[in-house]
Design a protein around this motif. Structure first.
Motif, PDB file in Angstrom:
ATOM      1  N   ILE A 128       0.873  -1.198   0.039  1.00 35.40           N
ATOM      2  CA  ILE A 128      -0.067  -0.131   0.068  1.00 35.40           C
ATOM      3  C   ILE A 128       0.920   1.114   0.281  1.00 35.40           C
ATOM      4  N   THR A 129       0.693   2.053  -1.034  1.00 32.19           N
ATOM      5  CA  THR A 129       1.516   3.332  -1.098  1.00 32.19           C
ATOM      6  C   THR A 129       0.754   4.409  -0.555  1.00 32.19           C
ATOM      7  N   GLN A 130      -0.626   4.472  -0.755  1.00 30.95           N
ATOM      8  CA  GLN A 130      -1.457   5.540  -0.388  1.00 30.95           C
ATOM      9  C   GLN A 130      -2.751   5.453  -0.043  1.00 30.95           C
ATOM     10  N   ARG A 131      -3.374   5.837   0.919  1.00 30.32           N
ATOM     11  CA  ARG A 131      -4.520   5.489   1.281  1.00 30.32           C
ATOM     12  C   ARG A 131      -5.303   6.838   1.776  1.00 30.32           C
ATOM     13  N   ALA A 132      -6.329   7.247   1.119  1.00 32.57           N
ATOM     14  CA  ALA A 132      -6.964   8.752   1.640  1.00 32.57           C
ATOM     15  C   ALA A 132      -8.273   8.481   1.087  1.00 32.57           C
ATOM     16  N   PHE A 133      -9.073   9.589   1.681  1.00 33.21           N
ATOM     17  CA  PHE A 133     -10.415  10.035   1.365  1.00 33.21           C
ATOM     18  C   PHE A 133     -10.329  11.140   0.228  1.00 33.21           C
ATOM     19  N   VAL A 134     -11.008  11.074  -0.879  1.00 33.34           N
ATOM     20  CA  VAL A 134     -10.925  11.998  -1.904  1.00 33.34           C
ATOM     21  C   VAL A 134     -12.479  12.324  -2.300  1.00 33.34           C
ATOM     22  N   ASP A 135     -12.551  13.450  -2.995  1.00 31.92           N
ATOM     23  CA  ASP A 135     -13.936  13.822  -3.173  1.00 31.92           C
ATOM     24  C   ASP A 135     -14.697  13.358  -4.317  1.00 31.92           C
ATOM     25  N   ASN A 136     -14.174  12.875  -5.396  1.00 24.72           N
ATOM     26  CA  ASN A 136     -14.619  12.370  -6.547  1.00 24.72           C
ATOM     27  C   ASN A 136     -13.623  11.163  -7.033  1.00 24.72           C
ATOM     28  N   ARG A 137     -14.189  10.012  -7.667  1.00 30.69           N
ATOM     29  CA  ARG A 137     -13.331   8.983  -8.389  1.00 30.69           C
ATOM     30  C   ARG A 137     -12.548   9.428  -9.339  1.00 30.69           C
ATOM     31  N   LYS A 138     -11.572   8.824  -9.587  1.00 27.96           N
ATOM     32  CA  LYS A 138     -10.222   9.337 -10.162  1.00 27.96           C
ATOM     33  C   LYS A 138      -9.624  10.453  -9.939  1.00 27.96           C
ATOM     34  N   GLN A 139      -9.737  11.255  -8.809  1.00 35.29           N
ATOM     35  CA  GLN A 139      -9.090  12.243  -8.174  1.00 35.29           C
ATOM     36  C   GLN A 139      -8.114  11.657  -7.139  1.00 35.29           C
ATOM     37  N   LEU A 140      -6.897  12.483  -7.214  1.00 32.55           N
ATOM     38  CA  LEU A 140      -5.898  11.979  -6.550  1.00 32.55           C
ATOM     39  C   LEU A 140      -5.564  12.763  -5.114  1.00 32.55           C
ATOM     40  N   PRO A 141      -5.412  12.456  -4.122  1.00 31.74           N
ATOM     41  CA  PRO A 141      -5.329  13.294  -2.977  1.00 31.74           C
ATOM     42  C   PRO A 141      -4.348  14.295  -3.030  1.00 31.74           C
ATOM     43  N   GLY A 142      -4.962  15.458  -2.723  1.00 33.19           N
ATOM     44  CA  GLY A 142      -4.341  16.807  -2.783  1.00 33.19           C
ATOM     45  C   GLY A 142      -4.681  17.552  -3.991  1.00 33.19           C
ATOM     46  N   GLN A 143      -5.523  16.778  -4.970  1.00 36.47           N
ATOM     47  CA  GLN A 143      -5.945  17.703  -6.038  1.00 36.47           C
ATOM     48  C   GLN A 143      -7.232  18.402  -5.788  1.00 36.47           C
ATOM     49  N   ALA A 144      -7.508  19.200  -6.623  1.00 34.27           N
ATOM     50  CA  ALA A 144      -9.067  20.009  -6.501  1.00 34.27           C
ATOM     51  C   ALA A 144     -10.036  18.869  -6.774  1.00 34.27           C
ATOM     52  N   GLY A 145     -11.051  19.332  -6.403  1.00 29.92           N
ATOM     53  CA  GLY A 145     -12.282  18.216  -6.586  1.00 29.92           C
ATOM     54  C   GLY A 145     -12.625  18.608  -8.068  1.00 29.92           C
TER      55      GLY A 145
END
Length: 360
Positions: A343-360
């Motif tokens: 596992i290299t990253q696990r997070a909650f994001v606002d949209n599918r295909k969105q990466l952590p730290g990216q704008a929604g």
């Protein structure tokens, strides 16, 4: 993990088709060839399902995924069939020649590793420490409408069949990205070799069984949780998979491509400590080379499933499956890594295909 949330396997992406029928060693003359032909036909039909991980079990048509309690790392070791008199276990690739897409998945020799030393009595204490670390993890929960994002690196070993010869090969270490909505009804998967460049939808009318909302409702009492895990895995596991191994794999499934709340994760670790046969391994390496300590259990085929944790922080790093005892007539040798992930990253994001730290 809720029984009502278990979903029927789709027509194209079902792991249950990996369980090919066992063939007795004393078949009458001519029956080996019959079963070989039947097996080959089934493998060709299911080539894309052979190395699917559980979260990929939903397709664009909206078909549901299978019960996570029968995850790939349990099913593949359980696979056993006779090919020209030799028993082999694991995932299978058939050399399809110029027109066969499966052969391109085998990119090199099998991955191998040193076998870590087992401490048969050390698991409860280690799992207690891991449980405490998980409970103390300070991480904000998700907001309504968010997605669970998990990035990992994965690699697998395969049995490659050319004619009547079975050899072990491996697929190159590659990235895997999964997005799942909190309710488990929408998601996205990007994995080279399994999806196109843009990925594939995981949308379904039936919720993903390890969805965050489902996990949040699980009991946090370890005894009640383990009882539920046994009950629900018993309802749908293959009879050749021992119930203790199925329960261990079920918990592992909920620790990998999901994001359970801290109190649930802590309860899962304490529940695992109560499963017979669970051991501590002094050293294990995840898919990207990080060394850690492992919680493991060996199945009756000689394959050991290992959950790998950082030795200092006890954070979950990944998992691997290792052959620790050679089965008769199997092409897998001791030290072969049949599956490895990190596992290299696990997070909650606002949209599918969105990466952590990216704008929604």
């Amino acid at each position: 993990m809720n029984a009502s949330a278990f979903q029927p396997p789709p027509a194209e992406w079902t792991e249950t088709q990996d369980l090919l029928p066992s063939v007795a060693r004393d078949l009458p003359a001519g029956r080996h060839q019959f079963h070989k032909e039947q097996m080959m036909a089934r493998i060709h039909e299911d080539l894309r399902t052979t190395n699917l991980t559980p979260s990929a079990g939903r397709d664009a048509s909206g078909a549901g995924r299978r019960n996570p309690f029968l995850r790939r790392v349990v099913l593949l070791p359980a696979l056993a069939f006779t090919l020209a008199g030799a028993v082999v276990t694991g995932a299978v690739l058939v050399d399809g020649g110029k027109d066969g897409g499966a052969a391109t998945l085998a990119t090199g020799p099998a991955l191998t590793t040193e076998i870590g030393t087992v401490d048969a009595k050390g698991a409860p204490q280690l799992l207690d420490r891991i449980s405490l670390a998980a409970a103390d993890a300070e991480e904000p929960g998700p907001r309504e409408g968010q997605y669970v994002y998990i990035a990992s690196k994965v690699a697998d070993a395969y049995i490659k069949i050319v004619g009547d010869k079975a050899t072990v090969a491996s697929k190159k270490l590659h990235p895997r990205q999964v997005w799942n909505s909190l309710d488990g009804r929408d998601g996205w998967l990007i994995e080279p070799g399994e999806t196109g460049k843009e990925g594939m939808t995981l949308a379904s009318e039936v919720p993903f069984s390890a969805a965050y909302d489902t996990l949040a409702k699980l009991p946090t009492d370890p005894d009640a949780l383990l009882e539920r895990i046994y009950r629900e895995s018993d309802a749908d596991r293959d009879p050749e998979v021992p119930r203790d191994q199925a329960a261990f794999a079920a918990i592992g499934d909920l620790l990998t491509e999901s994001h359970p709340p801290a109190e649930v994760a802590a309860a899962l670790y304490k529940a695992a400590a109560k499963i017979p046969g669970v051991v501590k391994v002094d050293d294990a390496v995840d898919a990207i080379g990080r060394h850690g300590v492992a919680i493991a259990r060996q199945d009756d085929t000689g394959e050991r499933a290992e959950w790998i944790f950082d030795k200092k922080t006890l954070a979950f790093l990944g998992e691997r499956n290792v052959i620790v005892e050679k089965s008769a007539d199997s092409p897998f040798t001791v030290g072969t890594v049949t599956h490895s992930s990190a596992i290299t990253q696990r997070a909650f994001v606002d949209n599918r295909k969105q990466l952590p730290g990216q704008a929604g």
